[in-house]
Each structure stands twice: as structure tokens, then as C-alpha cells.
Design a protein around this motif. Structure first.
Motif, PDB file in Angstrom:
ATOM      1  N   LEU A  28       0.800  -1.222   0.000  1.00 13.54           N
ATOM      2  CA  LEU A  28       0.000   0.000   0.000  1.00 13.54           C
ATOM      3  C   LEU A  28       0.835   1.276   0.000  1.00 13.54           C
ATOM      4  O   LEU A  28       0.298   2.360  -0.210  1.00 13.54           O
ATOM      5  N   ASP A  29       2.127   1.184   0.235  1.00 14.73           N
ATOM      6  CA  ASP A  29       2.991   2.356   0.320  1.00 14.73           C
ATOM      7  C   ASP A  29       3.478   2.731  -1.083  1.00 14.73           C
ATOM      8  O   ASP A  29       4.311   2.037  -1.664  1.00 14.73           O
ATOM      9  N   LEU A  30       2.949   3.814  -1.634  1.00 17.32           N
ATOM     10  CA  LEU A  30       3.315   4.198  -3.007  1.00 17.32           C
ATOM     11  C   LEU A  30       4.764   4.657  -3.115  1.00 17.32           C
ATOM     12  O   LEU A  30       5.350   4.608  -4.203  1.00 17.32           O
ATOM     13  N   ASN A  31       5.360   5.116  -2.008  1.00 19.97           N
ATOM     14  CA  ASN A  31       6.796   5.427  -2.037  1.00 19.97           C
ATOM     15  C   ASN A  31       7.599   4.146  -2.255  1.00 19.97           C
ATOM     16  O   ASN A  31       8.588   4.128  -2.994  1.00 19.97           O
ATOM     17  N   LEU A  32       7.158   3.070  -1.619  1.00 19.03           N
ATOM     18  CA  LEU A  32       7.851   1.778  -1.740  1.00 19.03           C
ATOM     19  C   LEU A  32       7.643   1.173  -3.132  1.00 19.03           C
ATOM     20  O   LEU A  32       8.595   0.686  -3.755  1.00 19.03           O
ATOM     21  N   THR A  33       6.416   1.213  -3.623  1.00 17.14           N
ATOM     22  CA  THR A  33       6.188   0.665  -4.966  1.00 17.14           C
ATOM     23  C   THR A  33       6.942   1.486  -6.018  1.00 17.14           C
ATOM     24  O   THR A  33       7.414   0.938  -7.015  1.00 17.14           O
ATOM     25  N   PHE A  53       3.165  -5.008   3.976  1.00 17.27           N
ATOM     26  CA  PHE A  53       2.070  -5.630   3.235  1.00 17.27           C
ATOM     27  C   PHE A  53       0.774  -5.645   4.041  1.00 17.27           C
ATOM     28  O   PHE A  53       0.785  -5.612   5.265  1.00 17.27           O
ATOM     29  N   THR A  54      -0.330  -5.744   3.297  1.00 10.22           N
ATOM     30  CA  THR A  54      -1.631  -6.006   3.896  1.00 10.22           C
ATOM     31  C   THR A  54      -2.261  -7.188   3.170  1.00 10.22           C
ATOM     32  O   THR A  54      -2.482  -7.107   1.964  1.00 10.22           O
ATOM     33  N   PRO A  55      -2.532  -8.329   3.858  1.00 11.50           N
ATOM     34  CA  PRO A  55      -2.107  -8.620   5.230  1.00 11.50           C
ATOM     35  C   PRO A  55      -0.608  -8.894   5.275  1.00 11.50           C
ATOM     36  O   PRO A  55      -0.004  -9.219   4.243  1.00 11.50           O
ATOM     37  N   ALA A  56      -0.015  -8.786   6.454  1.00 11.83           N
ATOM     38  CA  ALA A  56       1.420  -9.013   6.593  1.00 11.83           C
ATOM     39  C   ALA A  56       1.724 -10.505   6.484  1.00 11.83           C
ATOM     40  O   ALA A  56       1.144 -11.306   7.220  1.00 11.83           O
ATOM     41  N   PRO A  57       2.599 -10.909   5.554  1.00 10.54           N
ATOM     42  CA  PRO A  57       2.996 -12.316   5.491  1.00 10.54           C
ATOM     43  C   PRO A  57       3.912 -12.660   6.668  1.00 10.54           C
ATOM     44  O   PRO A  57       4.332 -11.774   7.414  1.00 10.54           O
ATOM     45  N   LYS A  58       4.226 -13.921   6.805  1.00 13.29           N
ATOM     46  CA  LYS A  58       5.070 -14.351   7.924  1.00 13.29           C
ATOM     47  C   LYS A  58       6.556 -14.243   7.591  1.00 13.29           C
ATOM     48  O   LYS A  58       7.398 -14.457   8.465  1.00 13.29           O
TER      49      LYS A  58
END
Length: 281
Positions: A32-37, A194-199
Motif C-alpha cells: 500500500l505504500d506508493l513510495n515503496l512501490t 504488506f496487507t495482510p502481513a505475510p510471515k
């Protein structure tokens, strides 16, 4: 409504508007973080003169970054029809530079929609990532239609792609990737992004294609040889490769391999030499 830098709503709002809860069955984890993408998109290099293939865009976080960074065109394959309205908004915003194909990436041939040069950039769904990479590395003819692959995997898979002989991570993916490309891990991404956060932690791998494979080899025989060798990696090669040739031990020795060695001890050049010798029988 607050808009993001690209003039579209924030991804959290998009997910809420279209009720896009990630589906585990589709291997979905949304960034969801457009800076990261945006940072991921920039790892692929200059996008302005390229068409981009993206698999599994979801609500369009990486898609938006690719277009914002100047991609000439993006062709996105999305299996989850719930995501199509959100992606349609992105396409409208970017004047049709985004083409969305709904369906299973393992069953779709997108090349009629793409014009060379092509780069593939994807946050791959976990359940199809390795299979797609293997296919992109194993076309019948080389060089392939793509110039580079910039792909996100679980960190463990990324480490297998760049691993060297003698390490536990070294295996079939290492050999196939390093035979025809120059792979590097360029980013690590924590579960919290991430959403949801993986393990597990994820990593982005950039693979720049080689115009010619590093060593002569038959693609089918190389793939078959490494698959058998690493399929029983604790066995000596004279056992794990049994059945590939009646005089297997002689061919191993001719390739500079001791029959008592295991697959993880064998370098790329030796595997290529062995595949050529096995093909010639």
C-alpha cells in the motif's frame, strides 16, 4: 478526498471502496505504500521506452508506480475480478496506457498486447511466482522477448535465484537463472509493508538478460538434469541422475564431475557441459 502524488486516491481508500480483502487462495499480499512501490519500479531502470508486463497487480499499487515513473505502457494480468474496477480507474487516469487482462497468468499469452522492448515487473503472487520465473527463463529461443525481470519473491526464493555452488540455497533455480541472466537481489521488504502481513520477509530480484547463455547447453536437457540432480540433492549424482544415460558415470567424468559428487557441489559450467554430453547420446 485526499489524493496521492499521482492524483489518485490512496490505496487504503481504494481497498475500502471496492472491498478488496486479500485472498490467501490467490497468494495475495497488497503493498500500500506508493513510495515503496515507486522504489521497486525504479529498480527496473528507464521505463519510458518500454512496455511493461505485470502479473498480479491487485488494487494497482505497483501498477500506479510504473505509470507514474513513466512507463510507455503497462499490460497487467489479474485473476481476481474484484480488482478490475480499481484497475479501470487507473487506466482512465493514465489515458489508456494500462491494459488489463483478466485471467490466470499461467494460461494467458500476453505478447500480442506488447511491443518490444519489454520489461517484466511484478509483485508475483506467491503461489505462481517460481513457475512463472522458470517459464520466462526457459523459452525455446534466446534471447527472449523480455529485456529484464524485476520480481518480488519470498526472501528464501530470492536467495535461491542468486545462490552459488556449495550453499544450501543453491539449486535448480540458481542454475537456470544464472545460465541466461545476471540476477541480483536489489531490495528487501519487511512483512509490515504488506496487507495482510505475510510471515516472511520478501525481496526484489532484478534479472538482466544475457544476449547469449554463459555456456553452451541444451535448455531441455539442462533443465532435466538439474531437476533430477537437485530433486534428490543428498544423493550422489551417479544415483540421482540414474536413468539419464546407460554410461552415466563416463559422461559425468567427461564433464569434469566425480560420480560421487552431489548436485550442490557442481558449478554452472559443469552442469552445462554434462547436459551437452547427455543430449549427444
Amino acid at each position: 478526498m485526499t489524493l496521492s502524488l499521482d492524483g489518485l486516491p490512496p490505496l487504503r481508500e481504494v481497498i475500502n471502496t471496492f472491498e478488496l480483502r486479500a485472498k490467501k487462495s490467490l497468494g495475495q499480499n497488497f503493498l500500500l505504500d506508493l513510495n515503496l512501490t515507486g522504489k521497486i519500479a525504479r529498480q527496473a531502470g528507464n521505463l519510458s521506452a518500454c512496455d511493461i508486463l505485470e502479473v498480479g497487480p491487485g488494487p494497482g499499487g505497483l501498477t500506479r508506480a510504473l505509470l507514474f515513473e513513466g512507463a510507455r505502457k503497462v499490460v497487467a494480468i489479474e485473476q481476481d475480478e474484484r480488482c478490475l474496477p480499481a484497475l479501470a480507474e487507473v487506466s482512465d487516469h493514465y489515458d489508456g496506457k494500462l491494459t488489463v487482462i483478466q485471467g490466470d497468468a499461467l494460461q494467458i499469452d500476453p505478447w500480442e498486447h506488447l511491443t518490444a522492448p519489454v520489461r517484466i515487473v511484478s509483485n508475483l503472487p506467491y503461489n505462481v511466482g517460481t513457475e512463472l520465473l522458470t517459464r520466462w527463463l526457459s523459452p525455446a529461443e534466446w534471447p527472449p522477448f523480455w529485456q529484464s525481470l524485476t520480481l518480488m519473491f519470498q526472501k528464501e526464493v530470492a536467495q535461491r535465484i542468486v545462490a552459488k555452488p556449495g550453499s544450501k540455497a543453491y539449486g535448480r533455480l540458481s542454475v537456470l537463472a544464472q545460465w541466461r541472466s545476471d540476477p541480483k537481489i536489489v531490495m528487501e521488504i519487511p512483512p509490515s509493508a504488506f496487507t495482510p502481513a505475510p510471515k516472511v520477509t520478501s525481496a526484489v530480484v532484478h534479472l538482466e538478460r544475457l544476449e547469449q547463455p554463459r555456456f553452451p547447453a541444451d535448455a531441455v536437457w539442462l533443465s532435466r538434469t538439474v531437476a533430477k540432480g537437485f530433486g534428490q540433492r543428498r544423493k550422489m549424482l551417479r544415483a540421482s541422475l540414474k536413468g539419464l544415460a546407460p554410461d552415466l558415470e563416463d559422461r559425468l567424468i567427461a564433464a569434469g564431475i566425480k560420480p560421487t559428487q552431489r548436485a550442490e557441489e557442481i558449478g554452472l559450467e559443469q552442469f552445462c557441459a554434462l547436459s551437452q554430453l547427455l543430449k549427444s547420446q
